[in-house]
Design an enzyme around this catalytic site. Sequence first.
Site, PDB file in Angstrom:
ATOM      1  N   TYR A  74       1.261  -2.996   4.626  1.00  0.00           N
ATOM      2  CA  TYR A  74      -0.079  -3.775   3.883  1.00  0.00           C
ATOM      3  C   TYR A  74       0.844  -5.294   4.106  1.00  0.00           C
ATOM      4  O   TYR A  74       1.993  -5.492   4.164  1.00  0.00           O
ATOM      5  CB  TYR A  74      -0.264  -3.451   2.638  1.00  0.00           C
ATOM      6  CG  TYR A  74       0.731  -3.943   1.368  1.00  0.00           C
ATOM      7  CD1 TYR A  74       2.033  -3.402   1.027  1.00  0.00           C
ATOM      8  CD2 TYR A  74       0.008  -4.880   0.502  1.00  0.00           C
ATOM      9  CE1 TYR A  74       2.447  -3.907   0.102  1.00  0.00           C
ATOM     10  CE2 TYR A  74       0.779  -5.354  -0.424  1.00  0.00           C
ATOM     11  CZ  TYR A  74       2.035  -4.740  -0.880  1.00  0.00           C
ATOM     12  OH  TYR A  74       2.744  -5.274  -1.965  1.00  0.00           O
ATOM     13  N   ASN A  91      -2.661   2.307 -12.395  1.00  0.00           N
ATOM     14  CA  ASN A  91      -2.444   1.533 -11.334  1.00  0.00           C
ATOM     15  C   ASN A  91      -3.642   1.419 -10.416  1.00  0.00           C
ATOM     16  O   ASN A  91      -3.763   1.652  -9.330  1.00  0.00           O
ATOM     17  CB  ASN A  91      -1.419   2.105 -10.447  1.00  0.00           C
ATOM     18  CG  ASN A  91      -0.147   1.499 -10.556  1.00  0.00           C
ATOM     19  OD1 ASN A  91      -0.001   0.198 -10.287  1.00  0.00           O
ATOM     20  ND2 ASN A  91       0.978   2.013 -10.332  1.00  0.00           N
ATOM     21  N   TYR A 145      -4.379  -4.137   3.259  1.00  0.00           N
ATOM     22  CA  TYR A 145      -4.115  -2.832   3.455  1.00  0.00           C
ATOM     23  C   TYR A 145      -4.525  -2.244   4.873  1.00  0.00           C
ATOM     24  O   TYR A 145      -5.571  -2.705   5.234  1.00  0.00           O
ATOM     25  CB  TYR A 145      -4.584  -1.683   2.536  1.00  0.00           C
ATOM     26  CG  TYR A 145      -4.185  -1.757   0.995  1.00  0.00           C
ATOM     27  CD1 TYR A 145      -2.857  -1.687   0.637  1.00  0.00           C
ATOM     28  CD2 TYR A 145      -4.898  -2.099   0.045  1.00  0.00           C
ATOM     29  CE1 TYR A 145      -2.387  -1.626  -0.723  1.00  0.00           C
ATOM     30  CE2 TYR A 145      -4.702  -2.048  -1.276  1.00  0.00           C
ATOM     31  CZ  TYR A 145      -3.286  -1.846  -1.660  1.00  0.00           C
ATOM     32  OH  TYR A 145      -2.834  -2.067  -2.873  1.00  0.00           O
ATOM     33  N   ASP A 194       5.347  -1.339 -12.343  1.00  0.00           N
ATOM     34  CA  ASP A 194       6.159  -0.298 -11.698  1.00  0.00           C
ATOM     35  C   ASP A 194       7.538  -0.486 -12.604  1.00  0.00           C
ATOM     36  O   ASP A 194       8.053   0.482 -12.851  1.00  0.00           O
ATOM     37  CB  ASP A 194       6.259  -0.076 -10.367  1.00  0.00           C
ATOM     38  CG  ASP A 194       4.991  -0.034  -9.535  1.00  0.00           C
ATOM     39  OD1 ASP A 194       3.967   0.444 -10.075  1.00  0.00           O
ATOM     40  OD2 ASP A 194       4.817  -0.718  -8.713  1.00  0.00           O
ATOM     41  N   LEU A 196       7.014   4.496  -5.246  1.00  0.00           N
ATOM     42  CA  LEU A 196       8.458   4.582  -4.619  1.00  0.00           C
ATOM     43  C   LEU A 196       9.047   3.243  -5.475  1.00  0.00           C
ATOM     44  O   LEU A 196      10.541   3.326  -5.782  1.00  0.00           O
ATOM     45  CB  LEU A 196       8.517   4.248  -3.325  1.00  0.00           C
ATOM     46  CG  LEU A 196       9.846   3.914  -2.659  1.00  0.00           C
ATOM     47  CD1 LEU A 196      10.776   4.939  -2.674  1.00  0.00           C
ATOM     48  CD2 LEU A 196       9.645   3.567  -1.071  1.00  0.00           C
ATOM     49  N   GLY A 205       4.926  -5.411  -8.421  1.00  0.00           N
ATOM     50  CA  GLY A 205       5.738  -4.530  -8.537  1.00  0.00           C
ATOM     51  C   GLY A 205       6.332  -4.529 -10.163  1.00  0.00           C
ATOM     52  O   GLY A 205       7.035  -3.734 -10.504  1.00  0.00           O
ATOM     53  N   ARG A 251      -4.114   1.174   5.754  1.00  0.00           N
ATOM     54  CA  ARG A 251      -3.738   2.085   5.183  1.00  0.00           C
ATOM     55  C   ARG A 251      -5.000   3.364   5.498  1.00  0.00           C
ATOM     56  O   ARG A 251      -5.304   3.915   4.397  1.00  0.00           O
ATOM     57  CB  ARG A 251      -3.488   1.741   3.891  1.00  0.00           C
ATOM     58  CG  ARG A 251      -2.912   2.946   3.025  1.00  0.00           C
ATOM     59  CD  ARG A 251      -2.700   2.511   1.705  1.00  0.00           C
ATOM     60  NE  ARG A 251      -1.635   2.867   0.923  1.00  0.00           N
ATOM     61  CZ  ARG A 251      -1.289   2.611  -0.301  1.00  0.00           C
ATOM     62  NH1 ARG A 251      -2.027   1.798  -1.147  1.00  0.00           N
ATOM     63  NH2 ARG A 251      -0.273   3.232  -0.982  1.00  0.00           N
TER      64      ARG A 251
HETATM   65  O1  KDG Z   1       2.397  -1.686  -7.719  1.00  0.00           O
HETATM   66  C1  KDG Z   1       2.748  -2.349  -6.612  1.00  0.00           C
HETATM   67  C2  KDG Z   1       2.338  -1.431  -5.698  1.00  0.00           C
HETATM   68  O2  KDG Z   1       0.935  -1.763  -5.543  1.00  0.00           O
HETATM   69  C3  KDG Z   1       2.680  -2.264  -4.159  1.00  0.00           C
HETATM   70  O3  KDG Z   1       4.116  -2.000  -4.164  1.00  0.00           O
HETATM   71  C4  KDG Z   1       2.075  -1.646  -3.006  1.00  0.00           C
HETATM   72  O4  KDG Z   1      -0.076  -2.098  -3.504  1.00  0.00           O
HETATM   73  C5  KDG Z   1       0.716  -1.245  -3.271  1.00  0.00           C
HETATM   74  C6  KDG Z   1       0.346   0.075  -3.462  1.00  0.00           C
HETATM   75  O5  KDG Z   1      -0.849   0.387  -3.372  1.00  0.00           O
HETATM   76  O6  KDG Z   1       1.072   0.983  -3.634  1.00  0.00           O
END
Ligand code: KDG
Length: 315
Positions: A90, A166, A104, A257, A37, A254, A106
């Site tokens: 998170y 990532n 997290y 990204d 996102l 971020g 999650r």
């Molecule tokens: O790259 C940044 C993201 O990692 C962060 O906005 C949220 O930790 C996150 C994830 O796992 O998407």
Amino acid sequence: AYGVLTLGDAMIAFQPAQTGPLRFVSEFSRKVGGAELNFAIGCARLGLNPRWISRLGGDEFGRVIYNFARGEGVDVSSVEFVEGYPTSLYFKEVKEDGSGSSFYYRYKSPITTLTPDEITEELFDNISIVHLTGVFLAIATSHLAVTKKVIEIAKKKGIPISFDPNIRLKLWTKEQASTTIRDLLKDVDILLTGVDELELLLGDIDQESIESYAHTYNIKQIVLKDGASGSKLYIGNKWFTKEAFDVQPVDTVGAGDGFDSGFIFAYLNGFTPEESLNFANAVGAMVTTVSGDNEGLPYLNVVEAYIRQDKIIER
Ligand code: KDG
């Protein structure tokens, strides 16, 4: 505008009011995060047309994320609310230098309900590039089949694929990450990776080894992100390097990204390798100067002025 397709989870990101260990922080602001996102928002701010496929909880936080993404100009027509699956959360811990840790919550993310059947050809209409990341793959083993379906349709339609590993070792192990991602690399056209991530995935990261990975996996462009040390690109048997912008980061989450959105913008608009790296470096750097995962993503005119080092008229 060029259409960009991405898919992934998003979370409510609780941003601490102070730096330092989380156990001493009692105030947070409710923000939004999620690698894909963030990327989509970065694309939208630059003037691309990002479509984000996702699933959110049928709860208040799901609404927050949906409205936020929509307000940023992300196409959310392929986002659905799932009852019984709470939107993920998170908490961020931020250090003095802007680096941080993620905690997290999650465990049953709404996006884990997404199935390959829901990835239909219409989602790829007017799309010029598909961007995938390892975060989506890390969340559930079933996401490999979803990712393969995305790749299958993209290949069929001749749409290039960019991929950012990532790697989040809080979400899966090194072994899981490297086995899963290595298996997909042959389908990747543009690999956007942190230097450490590439090492974790493939081993040696000297130039010669990277060249051999490009040939083995048939990757057209390998982009190495190295934070404050800048970035490098291997394309058409040549190397290009660009130094980073000098910034005082307050929150580095971020930035990668943002870099990806900048690089993809540059790619779609036919920038030269050096211009592409410079543009992506600028976007990444700007993200780190603002607290939050995506708030610092620049609009096109702002990043252009930043690169030219124009003075901004403040009053
Ligand atoms: O790259 C940044 C993201 O990692 C962060 O906005 C949220 O930790 C996150 C994830 O796992 O998407």
